[in-house]
Design a protein around this motif. Structure first.
Motif, PDB file in Angstrom:
ATOM      1  N   SER A  99       0.808  -1.215   0.000  1.00 45.77           N
ATOM      2  CA  SER A  99       0.000   0.000   0.000  1.00 45.77           C
ATOM      3  C   SER A  99       0.844   1.269   0.000  1.00 45.77           C
ATOM      4  CB  SER A  99      -0.900  -0.033   1.237  1.00 45.77           C
ATOM      5  OG  SER A  99      -1.411   1.239   1.519  1.00 45.77           O
ATOM      6  N   LEU A 101      -0.490   4.083   0.453  1.00 45.72           N
ATOM      7  CA  LEU A 101      -1.084   4.856   1.551  1.00 45.72           C
ATOM      8  C   LEU A 101      -0.272   4.643   2.832  1.00 45.72           C
ATOM      9  CD1 LEU A 101      -3.681   6.614   2.158  1.00 45.72           C
ATOM     10  CD2 LEU A 101      -4.623   4.537   3.174  1.00 45.72           C
ATOM     11  N   THR A 102       0.173   3.419   3.047  1.00 43.21           N
ATOM     12  CA  THR A 102       0.983   3.117   4.229  1.00 43.21           C
ATOM     13  C   THR A 102       2.305   3.880   4.171  1.00 43.21           C
ATOM     14  OG1 THR A 102      -0.016   0.930   4.402  1.00 43.21           O
ATOM     15  CG2 THR A 102       2.077   1.244   5.537  1.00 43.21           C
ATOM     16  N   TYR A 105       1.522   7.454   4.953  1.00 43.80           N
ATOM     17  CA  TYR A 105       1.265   7.613   6.387  1.00 43.80           C
ATOM     18  C   TYR A 105       2.591   7.691   7.137  1.00 43.80           C
ATOM     19  CZ  TYR A 105      -0.643   6.790  11.057  1.00 43.80           C
ATOM     20  OH  TYR A 105      -0.979   6.903  12.386  1.00 43.80           O
ATOM     21  N   HIS A 106       3.504   6.783   6.809  1.00 45.31           N
ATOM     22  CA  HIS A 106       4.781   6.774   7.522  1.00 45.31           C
ATOM     23  C   HIS A 106       5.627   7.992   7.177  1.00 45.31           C
ATOM     24  CE1 HIS A 106       4.508   3.266   9.996  1.00 45.31           C
ATOM     25  NE2 HIS A 106       3.794   2.719   9.039  1.00 45.31           N
ATOM     26  N   LEU A 109       4.121  10.658   9.310  1.00 41.50           N
ATOM     27  CA  LEU A 109       4.533  10.380  10.690  1.00 41.50           C
ATOM     28  C   LEU A 109       5.991  10.794  10.902  1.00 41.50           C
ATOM     29  CD1 LEU A 109       2.961   9.021  13.040  1.00 41.50           C
ATOM     30  CD2 LEU A 109       4.219   6.927  12.521  1.00 41.50           C
ATOM     31  N   TYR A 112       6.082  14.505  11.117  1.00 43.93           N
ATOM     32  CA  TYR A 112       5.377  14.965  12.302  1.00 43.93           C
ATOM     33  C   TYR A 112       6.169  14.689  13.587  1.00 43.93           C
ATOM     34  CZ  TYR A 112       1.597  15.352  15.761  1.00 43.93           C
ATOM     35  OH  TYR A 112       0.828  15.684  16.849  1.00 43.93           O
ATOM     36  N   LEU A 113       6.645  13.458  13.725  1.00 38.28           N
ATOM     37  CA  LEU A 113       7.313  13.079  14.976  1.00 38.28           C
ATOM     38  C   LEU A 113       8.795  13.451  15.006  1.00 38.28           C
ATOM     39  CD1 LEU A 113       5.896   9.480  15.730  1.00 38.28           C
ATOM     40  CD2 LEU A 113       5.229  11.634  16.808  1.00 38.28           C
ATOM     41  N   PHE A 114       9.473  13.320  13.858  1.00 34.07           N
ATOM     42  CA  PHE A 114      10.935  13.428  13.877  1.00 34.07           C
ATOM     43  C   PHE A 114      11.500  14.520  12.971  1.00 34.07           C
ATOM     44  CE2 PHE A 114       9.543   8.958  14.340  1.00 34.07           C
ATOM     45  CZ  PHE A 114       9.729   8.860  15.704  1.00 34.07           C
ATOM     46  N   ILE A 143      -5.366  11.067   7.075  1.00 38.17           N
ATOM     47  CA  ILE A 143      -4.045  10.990   7.727  1.00 38.17           C
ATOM     48  C   ILE A 143      -3.793  12.271   8.525  1.00 38.17           C
ATOM     49  CG2 ILE A 143      -1.544  10.922   7.334  1.00 38.17           C
ATOM     50  CD1 ILE A 143      -2.054   9.122   4.910  1.00 38.17           C
ATOM     51  N   LEU A 278      14.778   5.537   8.730  1.00 34.87           N
ATOM     52  CA  LEU A 278      15.081   5.570  10.160  1.00 34.87           C
ATOM     53  C   LEU A 278      13.806   5.342  10.970  1.00 34.87           C
ATOM     54  CD1 LEU A 278      17.687   6.093  11.787  1.00 34.87           C
ATOM     55  CD2 LEU A 278      16.918   8.446  12.081  1.00 34.87           C
ATOM     56  N   GLN A 279      12.726   5.999  10.552  1.00 41.41           N
ATOM     57  CA  GLN A 279      11.459   5.801  11.260  1.00 41.41           C
ATOM     58  C   GLN A 279      10.942   4.384  11.033  1.00 41.41           C
ATOM     59  OE1 GLN A 279       8.012   5.722   9.694  1.00 41.41           O
ATOM     60  NE2 GLN A 279       7.344   5.143  11.747  1.00 41.41           N
ATOM     61  N   MET A 280      10.964   3.925   9.777  1.00 44.05           N
ATOM     62  CA  MET A 280      10.353   2.637   9.449  1.00 44.05           C
ATOM     63  C   MET A 280      11.147   1.444   9.996  1.00 44.05           C
ATOM     64  SD  MET A 280       8.672   3.297   5.684  1.00 44.05           S
ATOM     65  CE  MET A 280       7.904   1.667   5.624  1.00 44.05           C
ATOM     66  N   GLN A 281      12.440   1.640  10.214  1.00 39.36           N
ATOM     67  CA  GLN A 281      13.261   0.558  10.745  1.00 39.36           C
ATOM     68  C   GLN A 281      12.801   0.084  12.119  1.00 39.36           C
ATOM     69  OE1 GLN A 281      17.209   2.090  10.430  1.00 39.36           O
ATOM     70  NE2 GLN A 281      17.553   1.108   8.458  1.00 39.36           N
ATOM     71  N   MET A 283       9.781  -0.344  12.873  1.00 36.10           N
ATOM     72  CA  MET A 283       8.516  -1.093  12.782  1.00 36.10           C
ATOM     73  C   MET A 283       8.541  -2.259  11.801  1.00 36.10           C
ATOM     74  SD  MET A 283       5.736   0.263  10.269  1.00 36.10           S
ATOM     75  CE  MET A 283       6.189   0.162   8.545  1.00 36.10           C
TER      76      MET A 283
END
Lengths: 429, 429
Positions: A99, A101-102, A105-106, A109, A112-114, A143, A278-281, A283
């Motif tokens: 997806s 979309l996923t 989203y990441h 994120l 937003y977060l980092f 989102i 870095l973020q996706m690692q 999860m």
């Protein structure tokens, strides 16, 4: 007859006729659905060779055993497929799961977060906001809404978003940190951004918050109904303007192969990809490489992307023609609505007379035809004109679509005439 | 000889011998890797019938066309497989994509950003923290670290976490909002939580912050090397204690079928699943149902879960025996380390003499044997004793593992003797 030229008594008569017709249809107890841009079974069938294509040879050309863990960026042959779709270099592509979309989203994120590429995280700003060309894609808006990121609606014209308006916001508000774009065969209006719009978007990075990112959702990059329209390269434009970090591009095979089990792509500068990885690692250990290998083999051994998309077009084209014929025959020169004739993508966008969209969707629902909720194409589900309705012709068989559209146009007529009648009564009352 | 009984001159002699041996091995230019719990090619091959199993019949038994969009909770037959793995009712299971880590990440994100079941989001607390039984799984700790959630190390004994310690923290600190548990064949120590531990964990919901959640990562639920150990049901225990909302259970087929392209599961109360789905709906239209169908067919048409796991065990058992033999032969009664004999799972956990783990990992690396970094099994990578090393025997062929282990035990001997020698010199100096 044009609705504006009908007299009150003509409207009364017209409403009666339409109501009788509508009541008759309600008795048919239809159950039809033209809400979402889902491929039809016939389209899905085009890719049925995917399962079994590996013939127990799970090793990619580069030697990777796709059955095991690892490889955050995806299989190189899958990245090459994404590069082909997005017309960018393979090394700038990350191939993901089922997806786009996923991935989006990441990416949101991450911002937003980092923060991307060392910039301030959006959540540290007082009032971070995305610009949202409207009508647009509801899942983009969801989102932002979920993460509490504000949204500003921007009018979408025939050549793209109103760039005066976009530039004004970006210049005046440092908390603008993104814009959602579906640049080719836009969801839902079907328009393609012209070269000037692409150029001006690429220049935003010069005046925006350094953390500003364009979310370039090229979902319909190869989804032509006829001859392809050439979308100017946002990558090339950002290279010229020294703003390469300002764009993230997305695509997927969802409406190319199987919708729920395709592969998705993101393309960006190495600084952006590094932030995203870095973020996706945290999860995931990596995407489903076996499915990536299937897709790569499919487009080398079974067909080419071009040939495959031609087959889709030949299934979709009669459905779009059906929708447009119904609209033209029943509503042409009636003053009851406006629409574009899309040259690709998955939707026909219809604008009722202001204030009629909800009524049309409600009437259609009661007659057994499910439409995307009125307002869904706007941030927070709020269409200030109560006018836009997205028609998705792809999923139902042609026969059902034909029935659904005859109900739709009737509902537009009925809602329009009833509204006009009420207006006339108010004016004379 | 036991290291504590060696005299200084014996230690000098011993160090010389070991150094010569070590230098000789370094010249072999080995390149071996026992870092991560990856299945071997032989194990992966057991599931090679997955691709092609659908024989172009993509319709699930319940009529779902798996090729199209939709179905956030996953295919019902896939949920049933998850229910079988986790020994819970199918309706409490959501079947996801290729990674339980991804589901765990999204569960933590749900708690952190939005809160579970109407509870306060963890980010609203002053200092939200997870309890982390140690040694534990580094990827759990990475999720907390990325989101800025604090971590408190809890000693992990032979029957599970030190429950006195867990209860004390939970009672005294309302900001404790989670605990990471690998309850069966724990990563890395291989222990299984006993019934009393499971009972006491299930009671935490009565004294903890209402937003507190147990992350029950049952990654090795069916991964026995011999007769299965019975893990008490946390679900049953929470039902008895009226704390059903306090647990989220996870599992996957990553070490059952193909590691990168399996399917993952989360099981929880409907209140928890609703919260999780609400968050995940913004980022996906649904998981890859085609792959879910493949897995369901595989375990009905090709094999049973039990039979399949027996085949894994017969491949893994000789590897675990190889590791344990090396440890026993070279280090038994030497005072140079301690280890458990795991009855399942993917790891052997080895504790060096305090202060030696980094030295051992360094020596092994220089000799061409890659080990998990010392400290990785602790929050923030900080093993206060510098003692724990995780050995992952599954991936390399037996012959390579045999070589790697002979290097490993030599490095343990060398590091231990050098440390002891330094201690003796300091004491006499």
């Amino acid at each position: 007859m044009h609705i504006e030229s009908a007299t009150s008594s003509q409207l009364v008569e017209w409403e009666k006729e339409l109501s009788v017709h509508y009541e008759r249809i309600c008795q048919h107890e239809l159950s039809l659905d033209i809400t979402r841009g889902k491929p039809s079974a016939e389209q899905l069938h085009l890719s049925d060779k995917l399962d079994g294509i590996l013939a127990t040879d799970y090793r990619a050309a580069d030697g990777t055993d796709t059955r095991n863990y690892g490889g955050m960026t995806g299989l190189s042959c899958a990245r090459a497929l994404g590069a082909d779709l997005l017309q960018v270099p393979t090394e700038e592509v990350m191939a993901g799961g089922n997806s786009s979309l996923t991935l989006m989203y990441h990416a949101v994120l991450t911002g937003y977060l980092f923060g991307f590429a060392g910039n301030v995280p959006w959540r540290a700003l007082e009032s971070p906001k995305f610009l949202c060309p409207v009508p647009g894609y509801d899942r983009h808006f969801t989102i932002c809404e979920q993460l509490g990121i504000g949204m500003l609606a921007i009018p979408l014209g025939k050549g793209g978003p109103d760039m005066e308006c976009v530039e004004k916001h970006v210049r005046e508000d440092g908390d603008i940190i993104g814009i959602w774009c579906v640049p080719k065969y836009a969801n839902p209006t079907g328009i393609t951004y012209n070269r000037e719009t692409v150029e001006r978007l690429a220049q935003l990075g010069q005046i925006a918050n350094p953390g500003f990112r364009i979310f370039w959702d090229n979902a319909y990059a190869v989804h032509d109904l006829g001859p392809s329209i050439n979308l100017a390269s946002i990558r090339a434009a950002t290279l010229e303007n020294d703003t390469v970090d300002s764009v993230l591009q997305f695509a997927s095979t969802s409406k190319v192969t199987h919708a729920g089990s395709g592969i998705a792509f993101v393309s960006a500068s190495s600084a952006n990809l590094d932030s995203l990885k870095l973020q996706m690692q945290a999860m995931t250990i990596g995407p489903d490489k076996v499915n990536q290998l299937r897709h790569s083999r499919f487009f080398t051994e079974c067909t080419t992307l071009e040939e495959h998309m031609h087959k889709h077009a030949s299934i979709l084209k009669p459905k779009f023609e059906c929708v447009l014929e119904h609209l033209q025959n029943a509503l042409g020169d009636s003053g009851m609505g406006q629409w574009e004739k899309p040259r690709g993508g998955y939707f026909v966008s219809f604008n009722t007379r202001p204030g009629c969209a909800k009524a049309v969707v409600g009437l259609a629902a009661d007659a057994g035809v499910k439409l995307t909720p009125a307002g869904a194409t706007f941030p927070y589900g709020n269409d200030p004109e109560d006018s836009n309705i997205r028609i998705a012709p792809s999923f139902p068989p042609l026969e059902e679509l034909d029935t659904a559209m005859s109900v739709f146009v009737l509902c537009v007529q009925l809602a329009s005439v009833r509204q006009r009648l009420a207006q006339c009564r108010n004016a004379s009352g």
